[in-house]
Design an enzyme around this catalytic site. Structure first.
Site, PDB file in Angstrom:
ATOM      1  N   GLU A  46       0.879  -1.163   0.000  1.00 30.64           N
ATOM      2  CA  GLU A  46       0.000   0.000   0.000  1.00 30.64           C
ATOM      3  C   GLU A  46       0.915   1.211   0.000  1.00 30.64           C
ATOM      4  O   GLU A  46       1.777   1.355   0.868  1.00 30.64           O
ATOM      5  CB  GLU A  46      -0.885  -0.021   1.259  1.00 30.64           C
ATOM      6  N   ASP A  57      -5.187   9.744  10.656  1.00 33.56           N
ATOM      7  CA  ASP A  57      -3.872   9.232  11.019  1.00 33.56           C
ATOM      8  C   ASP A  57      -3.385   9.720  12.369  1.00 33.56           C
ATOM      9  O   ASP A  57      -3.565  10.880  12.734  1.00 33.56           O
ATOM     10  CB  ASP A  57      -2.842   9.616   9.951  1.00 33.56           C
TER      11      ASP A  57
END
Ligand SMILES: Cc1ncc(COP(=O)(O)O)c(C=O)c1O
Lengths: 262, 387
Positions: A46, A57
């Site tokens: 990824e 995040d």
């Protein structure tokens, strides 16, 4: 080549997705990075495109994104990184919605496909907004991977699983990427079962907080088909950017993945 | 209430937040039709908040401009010193209705943080505020106020350390604690249903303007002016006037002279997705959000509410940018002409209103929303004009 277990060149067994932030300073080194991951058992890569305001995040990936942006990372670097990794492992791109949207959805997705990406994860794309994105992804022959969360009702899990392509990304817990305990297998199992029943053949991979053998084993005990490792890798790479680091982080996780078997 | 304003708006959020946004929308839809909720909102607005606020005829300021009459909508008189209370109160009551014991909020100027802390205290809800370190420094009095009101203030050290980064931090907290926490978003931005809810609770401004204008003049004002950060006091002013012939003027922060963007998202941005909504955004070619600059912490934001994006495109409202030095001049005009110390945010609107008044005949009436008072800004203003 599809991103999930429904096609492509993946060896039989469960999936291990290794995440790397795209950083201009790493261009030219994605080949050894990808090979190192594959050598210890990663089945997919990824590649994260850095965004200035990554709300899903935690601190580790925020800092990795900041660093990449300070290094002058641009869209072209993402495409270069994909071209480096695509022949080594199926490569999925992670990007927040705005960089893709602002370039023009059709154009962004065509760029990714032409570079050799197989799928796309957009962490701030809700099912409600996904309509035009799914059409564009289908047209570009890219798997648009949707995310589910422990708070998603089962009816919603069904809808997400049916709409997702490649795999369903099940977020392991309430929280952002990085540290923190993942939900218990008994909490995740009903979600995995529901997704499997709604979309037979669509694998479910669990991410957020997978960092060692125990967390990977716990995630897989829910019946999931694979795990995604991001912050743990970036954290280690930020300190010691070497292929040995990748092996050290991924090997115990890969052994948990292998222990589950096919 | 719709989730889109033309193409703008929507809810671009991680899946983890979707159930909470749906719960919030459902609660708000029932609450706003519930006479008990409305009565409670009205009671707190009046006896805690000090509403309604008056329209004040700024005679000497109008004379300085020479032209149309300038009237001030006195949101600076609301409890806490800004319009932010209107929304904090409404959402605080919704949080209580949802049984969420904890409030979090972002704040730029500190006014929304103060309003949330006041409401949290009054309703017995634990309150934590995220504020960029740069803003904590330049709006120090409000940091102290929040702490004295019992709120915990978390400094935000990421990014530019201003409002945008505080919203990021609050969203991340919400993702982790969404089951027990209400994110009391302070402007008409963010994912649906926030822009609609904030506009709804702030519409009290425009409704009161319209009522008083009809009573005094028998008709709505000719022009309404409001500053635009995220756009909550402006949309609260504009919404009830949309059906009238009143011209609408939003005033963004142009920042220091020579700065490429200031914080003027509508004037200098492009459509994009920031903090869960599709609207005008200051961004680079890759869609990375650009750094902003403004003397006013409350306007220093790279995005703007989606309804403003729609009003701009449709032409129903106009938007202009006013520079730091112009806002400072307007600050002094209002202080010296009217004896009112305005916040730096509405000082931008005052400047634009004076410029408009000059071009208009004495028969016209301009209403400017004075969204807050200037106590928080005395240090910054004193330094800038060397008093
Ligand atoms: C007094 C005042 N006016 C205006 C604003 C800008 O916010 P909005 O555009 O949401 O009204 C702020 C924000 O902090 C403020 O404190």
């Amino acid at each position: 080549m599809r991103s999930g277990s429904d096609g492509g060149s993946r060896a039989p067994g469960r999936a291990l997705v290794a995440y790397y932030m795209v950083d201009r300073a790493r261009i030219g080194r994605y080949v050894p990075l990808a090979r190192a991951a594959r050598r210890v058992g990663a089945t997919h890569l990824e590649l994260g495109f850095p965004f200035s305001d990554p709300i899903a995040d935690g601190p580790i990936l925020q800092e990795a994104a900041d660093r990449a942006l300070r290094h002058g990372t641009h869209w072209a670097d993402l495409l270069s990184a994909i071209r480096e990794t695509r022949s080594i492992l199926p490569t999925i791109v992670m990007s927040y919605a705005n960089p893709l949207w602002t370039r023009g959805l059709e154009r962004s997705l065509a760029d990714l496909r032409d570079a050799g990406a197989s799928g796309l994860i957009v962490p701030d794309l809700s099912l409600e907004e996904a309509g035009p994105w799914r059409l564009a992804a289908d047209r570009a022959r890219l798997d648009l991977v949707l995310l589910a969360s422990p708070g998603s009702r089962l009816a919603r899990i069904r809808a997400l699983a049916r709409a997702s392509r490649g795999f369903l990304y099940l977020v392991s817990r309430y929280g952002t990427t990085g540290g923190g305990a993942i939900s218990r297998p008994s909490d995740l199992a009903p979600l995995v079962r529901t997704a499997h029943a709604a979309a037979p053949g669509l694998p479910v991979y669990i991410g957020f907080g997978i960092r060692d053998r125990a967390s990977a084993a716990s995630a897989l005990a829910s019946g999931a088909d694979g795990v995604i490792v991001a912050s743990a890798l970036e954290h280690a790479l930020a300190r010691a950017p070497s292929t040995a680091t990748i092996a050290r982080v991924l090997r115990p996780i890969a052994s948990a993945v292998r222990a589950v078997g096919v | 209430m719709h989730s889109r304003y033309g193409p703008y708006g929507g809810a671009f959020v991680p899946e983890t937040l979707v159930p909470a946004l749906q719960e919030l929308e459902g609660t708000w839809r029932t609450a706003r039709r519930d006479p008990k909720f409305r009565a409670e909102l009205a009671r707190y607005s009046r006896s805690l908040g000090g509403r309604p606020t008056p329209l004040y005829r700024a005679e000497r300021l109008s004379r300085r401009a020479g032209g149309a009459e300038i009237w001030l909508k006195r949101e600076d008189l609301v409890h806490g010193g800004a319009h932010k209370f209107n929304n904090a109160l409404g959402q605080g009551l919704l949080a209580r209705r949802m049984g969420k014991p904890r409030l979090i909020a972002e704040t730029g100027a500190g006014q929304h943080g103060v309003a949330t802390a006041m409401v949290g205290a009054a309703l017995g809800l634990r309150t934590e505020i995220y504020m960029g370190e740069v803003d904590m420094e330049r709006q120090r009095p409000n940091v102290l106020r929040m702490r004295l009101l019992g709120a915990e203030v978390h400094p935000v050290s990421t990014g530019q350390r201003t409002l945008k980064d505080a919203i990021n931090a609050a969203l991340r907290d919400w993702i982790a604690h969404v089951r027990t926490t209400h994110y009391l978003l302070g402007s008409a931005v963010g994912p649906h249903p926030f822009p609609a809810i904030v506009a709804d609770f702030q519409s009290v401004i425009g409704n009161e303007i319209l009522r008083e204008a009809r009573r005094r003049w028998g008709r709505p004002p000719d022009l309404a002016v409001a500053c635009v950060g995220g756009g909550s006091n402006a949309i609260g002013t504009f919404r009830p006037l949309l059906r009238t012939k009143t011209e609408l003027l939003g005033v963004e922060a142009g920042g220091p002279r020579g700065h490429p963007t200031g914080a003027a998202s509508l004037a200098r941005g492009r459509p994009g997705i920031l903090h869960g909504t599709y609207s005008y955004v200051l961004q680079d070619r890759d869609g990375e959000i650009r750094d902003t600059a403004s003397i006013s912490a409350g306007l220093d934001y790279a995005g703007v509410g989606p309804e403003h994006a729609f009003l701009k495109d449709s032409g129903r409202a106009r938007y202009v940018a006013v520079h730091d030095d112009e806002a400072l001049r307007a600050f002094r005009w209002l202080a010296e002409d009217e004896g009112i110390l305005p916040a730096l945010e509405p000082s931008h609107a005052i400047f634009a209103a004076v410029r408009e008044a000059r071009r208009r005949p004495a028969s016209q009436r301009i209403v400017v929303t004075l969204s807050g008072r200037g106590d928080k800004d005395l240090e910054v203003v004193g330094r800038a004009i060397r008093i």
